[in-house]
Motif scaffolding. Structure first.
Motif, PDB file in Angstrom:
ATOM      1  N   PHE A 221       9.443   1.108  31.684  1.00 45.62           N
ATOM      2  CA  PHE A 221      10.898   1.329  31.743  1.00 45.62           C
ATOM      3  C   PHE A 221      11.299   2.359  32.803  1.00 45.62           C
ATOM      4  O   PHE A 221      12.164   2.110  33.619  1.00 45.62           O
ATOM      5  CB  PHE A 221      11.469   1.737  30.379  1.00 45.62           C
ATOM      6  N   ASN A 222      10.697   3.584  32.745  1.00 39.56           N
ATOM      7  CA  ASN A 222      11.010   4.654  33.704  1.00 39.56           C
ATOM      8  C   ASN A 222      12.496   4.969  33.790  1.00 39.56           C
ATOM      9  O   ASN A 222      13.030   5.213  34.871  1.00 39.56           O
ATOM     10  CB  ASN A 222      10.460   4.304  35.098  1.00 39.56           C
ATOM     11  N   LEU A 223      13.160   4.992  32.668  1.00 37.87           N
ATOM     12  CA  LEU A 223      14.559   5.434  32.613  1.00 37.87           C
ATOM     13  C   LEU A 223      14.598   6.958  32.552  1.00 37.87           C
ATOM     14  O   LEU A 223      13.689   7.592  32.007  1.00 37.87           O
ATOM     15  CB  LEU A 223      15.252   4.845  31.385  1.00 37.87           C
ATOM     16  N   PHE A 224      15.663   7.535  33.092  1.00 40.60           N
ATOM     17  CA  PHE A 224      15.829   8.991  32.980  1.00 40.60           C
ATOM     18  C   PHE A 224      16.231   9.324  31.543  1.00 40.60           C
ATOM     19  O   PHE A 224      17.295   8.904  31.088  1.00 40.60           O
ATOM     20  CB  PHE A 224      16.892   9.487  33.953  1.00 40.60           C
ATOM     21  N   PRO A 225      15.413  10.074  30.818  1.00 37.67           N
ATOM     22  CA  PRO A 225      15.687  10.300  29.396  1.00 37.67           C
ATOM     23  C   PRO A 225      16.935  11.141  29.124  1.00 37.67           C
ATOM     24  O   PRO A 225      17.529  11.043  28.043  1.00 37.67           O
ATOM     25  CB  PRO A 225      14.421  11.018  28.901  1.00 37.67           C
ATOM     26  N   GLN A 277      15.475  -1.041  26.215  1.00 42.78           N
ATOM     27  CA  GLN A 277      15.171  -0.175  27.359  1.00 42.78           C
ATOM     28  C   GLN A 277      14.724  -0.998  28.568  1.00 42.78           C
ATOM     29  O   GLN A 277      15.122  -0.708  29.704  1.00 42.78           O
ATOM     30  CB  GLN A 277      14.076   0.828  26.977  1.00 42.78           C
ATOM     31  N   GLN A 278      13.909  -2.031  28.329  1.00 46.41           N
ATOM     32  CA  GLN A 278      13.457  -2.843  29.442  1.00 46.41           C
ATOM     33  C   GLN A 278      14.606  -3.644  30.037  1.00 46.41           C
ATOM     34  O   GLN A 278      14.690  -3.816  31.266  1.00 46.41           O
ATOM     35  CB  GLN A 278      12.324  -3.773  29.004  1.00 46.41           C
ATOM     36  N   ARG A 279      15.512  -4.118  29.211  1.00 47.95           N
ATOM     37  CA  ARG A 279      16.681  -4.830  29.738  1.00 47.95           C
ATOM     38  C   ARG A 279      17.571  -3.889  30.539  1.00 47.95           C
ATOM     39  O   ARG A 279      18.152  -4.285  31.562  1.00 47.95           O
ATOM     40  CB  ARG A 279      17.466  -5.473  28.591  1.00 47.95           C
TER      41      ARG A 279
END
Length: 377
Positions: A221-225, A277-279
């Motif tokens: 995912f690598n989203l900014f938490p 999260q992946q979407r």
């Protein structure tokens, strides 16, 4: 020092600079006009190289043979003083020669890079969104990618399959500049982003322009938490592409609505399921309006139920003719969604072709063995 000596030294140095300048301007004129032959050969430059280096020494020799400043200085102050003046002048001329050679070397390197780029165009498919030719990549003694070549056309979905450790993810990371290649060619829209000169990879100075062409969806995912879903999506278009904030917000909300995630716009990643999260990571990549989208095993961190959510989104993108390269272990999915399938093993492309041919009628024994192992699981 006598006035005559000062004058002659000054004239000699001035003539050296003037002559150097004339040859330098002439040299650059030829480069700009592309008169120089663009072959991997600088032999046609030898004459100008010799002139550019030897002109200052010629000026020194000319004044020396006339004997003006040496004779005058010797008569006035003795041999020691005259020798000092010659030493100073030689140092000045030597400095000019070093500068001229450095400038020429830079021009030779530019010529060589242009030459290599021209040769590379012969192996780059200008009709493809992505062209990869003869890529080599090693980590120490581990040769991960061995002479990899393939291309992706506009609107095409290419799935890359193969056992773990075959180099699939490294290939994607090289294509997206997260890893540097050792040699080979990477081109987007017919423009070369990475080339090979003297056996080494040389990257374009305009890599940021190439980065706008593609998007990458990571395994994890690598989203900014610390950002909300909406801010995760808006950050790059606003901060990097300098687009209007309100316009970007409107587009991002439309993408979230399309993915059934509009209600999660103000949520943080920790408040979402793995599939959500992946979407979000997919729509974040789409927010940059890429020409091609890379997926690096997008379902590897998901359970089977959540995997279906993500695969549904990718199928939808495929139906909309989004150009995609997908590294996956989902064999049935790859067979359904792909226009072409690439099978890799031990850093080599073993087979490439139509999904039905690769999955249903392959003649390659290694491919058969790999698919049989998956079918038996």
């Amino acid at each position: 020092m006598t006035p005559i000596c000062k004058r002659n030294i000054g004239i000699s140095i001035l003539l050296s600079f003037v002559t150097f300048g004339i040859y330098f301007i002439y040299w650059e004129y030829l480069l700009v006009k592309n008169i120089r032959t663009l072959k991997n050969d600088t032999s046609s430059c030898t004459g100008e190289m010799l002139c550019l280096v030897l002109v200052p020494f010629y000026n020194l020799y000319w004044w020396y043979t006339r004997g003006k400043f040496v004779k005058d200085e010797f008569a006035a102050n003795g041999a020691s003083s005259a020798g000092n003046e010659i030493t100073y002048l030689l140092l000045g001329i030597f400095g000019l020669a070093i500068i001229s050679m450095a400038i020429m070397q830079n021009d030779f390197n530019s010529l060589e890079l242009k030459s290599a780029s021209d040769k590379s165009r012969n192996v780059v498919n200008s009709d493809s969104v992505l062209s990869v030719s003869n890529i080599q990549k090693s980590f120490g003694d581990n040769h991960v990618l061995k002479d990899i070549s393939f291309h992706v056309n506009k609107g095409e979905v290419v799935s890359v399959i193969g056992p773990s450790g075959s180099g699939k993810s490294t290939l994607l990371r090289c294509c997206t500049f997260l890893e540097t290649i050792d040699s080979g060619i990477i081109a987007y829209d017919g423009k070369i982003a990475a080339d090979t000169v003297n056996g080494m990879a040389v990257y374009s100075k305009d890599l940021n322009e190439f980065r706008h062409i593609f998007g990458l969806v990571f395994q994890n995912f690598n989203l900014f938490p610390h950002y909300t879903v909406l801010k995760n999506m808006m950050d790059a278009p606003v901060s990097v592409m300098k687009r209007d904030k309100d316009e970007v917000r409107e587009e991002c909300m439309a993408l979230l609505e399309k993915m059934d995630l509009a209600s999660k716009a103000d949520s943080y990643p920790c408040e979402l399921s793995g599939g959500q999260q992946q979407r979000v990571s997919i729509v974040r990549a789409l927010a940059m309006k890429p020409e091609i989208l890379f997926f690096d095993e997008p379902t590897s961190a998901l359970d089977p139920e959540l995997t279906g959510e993500v695969l549904k989104v990718i199928k939808q993108l495929a139906a909309e003719k989004m150009t995609m390269v997908i590294v996956t272990h989902e064999m049935q999915f790859a067979r359904q969604v792909s226009d072409r399938v690439v099978f890799m093993d031990k850093g080599i492309i073993i087979e490439e072709g139509d999904p039905e041919e690769v999955f249903g009628n392959t003649q390659n024994e290694r491919t058969k063995q790999f698919l049989q192992n998956y079918n038996n699981q």
